[in-house]
Design an enzyme around this catalytic site. Structure first.
Site, mmCIF file in Angstrom:
data_model
loop_
_atom_site.group_PDB
_atom_site.id
_atom_site.type_symbol
_atom_site.label_atom_id
_atom_site.label_comp_id
_atom_site.label_asym_id
_atom_site.label_seq_id
_atom_site.Cartn_x
_atom_site.Cartn_y
_atom_site.Cartn_z
ATOM 1 N N ARG A 170 4.797 -4.313 -2.078
ATOM 2 C CA ARG A 170 5.425 -2.992 -2.135
ATOM 3 C C ARG A 170 6.745 -3.007 -2.906
ATOM 4 O O ARG A 170 7.687 -2.297 -2.577
ATOM 5 C CB ARG A 170 5.661 -2.445 -0.715
ATOM 6 C CG ARG A 170 4.409 -2.244 0.103
ATOM 7 C CD ARG A 170 3.469 -1.210 -0.511
ATOM 8 N NE ARG A 170 2.294 -1.069 0.330
ATOM 9 C CZ ARG A 170 1.210 -1.849 0.232
ATOM 10 N NH1 ARG A 170 1.164 -2.788 -0.704
ATOM 11 N NH2 ARG A 170 0.179 -1.679 1.026
ATOM 12 N N SER A 188 2.613 6.335 4.737
ATOM 13 C CA SER A 188 3.259 5.341 5.594
ATOM 14 C C SER A 188 4.775 5.378 5.355
ATOM 15 O O SER A 188 5.226 5.122 4.250
ATOM 16 C CB SER A 188 2.714 3.944 5.296
ATOM 17 O OG SER A 188 1.336 3.881 5.581
ATOM 18 N N GLU A 197 9.659 3.138 3.382
ATOM 19 C CA GLU A 197 8.932 3.058 2.117
ATOM 20 C C GLU A 197 9.331 4.175 1.171
ATOM 21 O O GLU A 197 9.572 3.923 -0.013
ATOM 22 C CB GLU A 197 7.428 3.058 2.381
ATOM 23 C CG GLU A 197 6.592 2.750 1.182
ATOM 24 C CD GLU A 197 5.151 2.393 1.541
ATOM 25 O OE1 GLU A 197 4.269 2.621 0.692
ATOM 26 O OE2 GLU A 197 4.909 1.894 2.645
#
Length: 347
Positions: A157, A234, A339
């Site tokens: 990520r 998310s 995120e």
């Protein structure tokens, strides 16, 4: 607010729509030359904008174009995609054309240019596995640069582009496999749904439909009437701990939940141990629907999604995120990392 999937945020002082690469570069240069605040906006699916808005120029990336440079069974499909192209229609086309490698990334909202920034991943695939190069505008050097996959420094990520405003993605080149079957299925729940073992392959269309079904069950496919999908997907990444850190987590879990309970464990990068943020959130006392009937609440379908129930502001979303993050840290000693990008605010 109308330009983001979370549907929060006040007005921009100015918004510019960039429909070609030249317009995109020119718009960014104009803002930089004037020394004004700049926000580059793609699909708005990974962004929480403040209630007071943005006191600068928002450049909305609406560039289009999918160029197939080659496509054969030996060399694969080389496809160059403009940054503003919506991501899921590209995946849908790849499946229809017989280009394998991004089928497990079906149903993810947002633009193609955003995918390499945080190395978008799901169900055992990451976009870095297929990115051949990324062409960017370097705001510091004031020139177009071509970054190879290695240059991008992809990790879980993360990439060279995340956490900096230096680069504006112009287009992305993907190298995909030509064939009728998916890449090896790498996610146990997806494999179970498909009735295959992890590592097996299935027809591309079947893989895509199975992923979409998984995402719908979790409220991760946009659906305007369903407030469980008014989110950034998310909200927290799965923590990657050192072996010692994971051992400490195991001890805290045993103390709270019993010696027979262990947290999920997966191999992480650089010898680390990855665990499940959703598992930690739920075991810390934040179950599905936590916060209802408030304006912001956890999704009733998935504890990783913070949702706008219709009347939330950015302050409501950030307050809920802070409560969840602090609660997990207090119980398990793990600090979750958001995120999405929070403009004008931090947790």
């Amino acid at each position: 607010a109308g330009h983001t999937t979370m549907r929060v945020g006040g007005p921009a002082a100015r918004m510019v729509l960039a429909e070609t690469t030249d317009e995109l570069v020119d718009a960014v240069r104009e803002v930089d030359d004037a020394d004004e605040p700049l926000l580059v906006l793609g699909g708005g699916s990974n962004l929480v904008l403040p209630d007071e808005g943005f006191a600068g120029t928002v450049v909305k990336v609406a560039t289009q174009g999918v160029t197939v440079e080659s496509a054969d069974s030996c060399g694969g499909a080389t496809v160059v995609v403009a940054a503003g192209e919506p991501w899921d229609p590209l995946v849908e086309r790849a499946v229809a054309e017989g280009w394998a490698g991004i089928e497990a990334l079906s149903g993810i909202p947002g633009s193609t240019g955003a995918t390499p920034i945080q190395n978008v991943g799901a169900y055992g695939q990451e976009v870095s596995q297929t990115v051949a190069r990324v062409r960017v505008w370097d705001r510091l050097q004031e020139q177009v640069r071509t970054m190879t996959s290695l240059d991008c420094r992809f990790t879980y990520r993360h990439s060279l582009f995340k956490g900096t405003d230096r680069y504006v993605v112009l287009d992305v080149m993907f190298q995909l496999v030509v064939g009728t079957l998916s890449r090896p299925v790498g996610y146990p729940d997806l494999a179970a749904q498909l009735g295959v073992e992890v590592g097996e392959r299935v027809p591309l269309a079947e893989a895509r439909e199975a992923v979409l079904a998984q995402r719908r069950r979790r409220g991760m496919v946009l659906d305007a009437p369903d407030h469980d999908t008014w989110s950034c997907g998310s909200f927290f990444t799965n923590p990657v701990l050192t072996p010692a850190g994971f051992a400490e987590l195991e001890g805290r879990v045993a103390d709270r939940l019993g010696a027979d309970v262990t947290p999920p464990r997966f191999a992480g990068p650089d010898g680390g141990v990855k665990t499940s943020a959703a598992w930690l959130i739920e075991r810390a006392g934040f179950g599905k629907g936590y916060g209802l009937p408030g304006p912001a609440a956890l999704s009733r379908k998935h504890t990783l999604a913070l949702t706008n129930r219709g009347g939330a502001g950015a302050g409501d979303v950030v307050a809920l995120a802070r409560e969840v993050r602090d609660g997990v840290r207090e119980v398990f000693g793990v600090t979750l990392v958001n995120e999405p990008v929070l403009v004008g605010d931090t947790l």
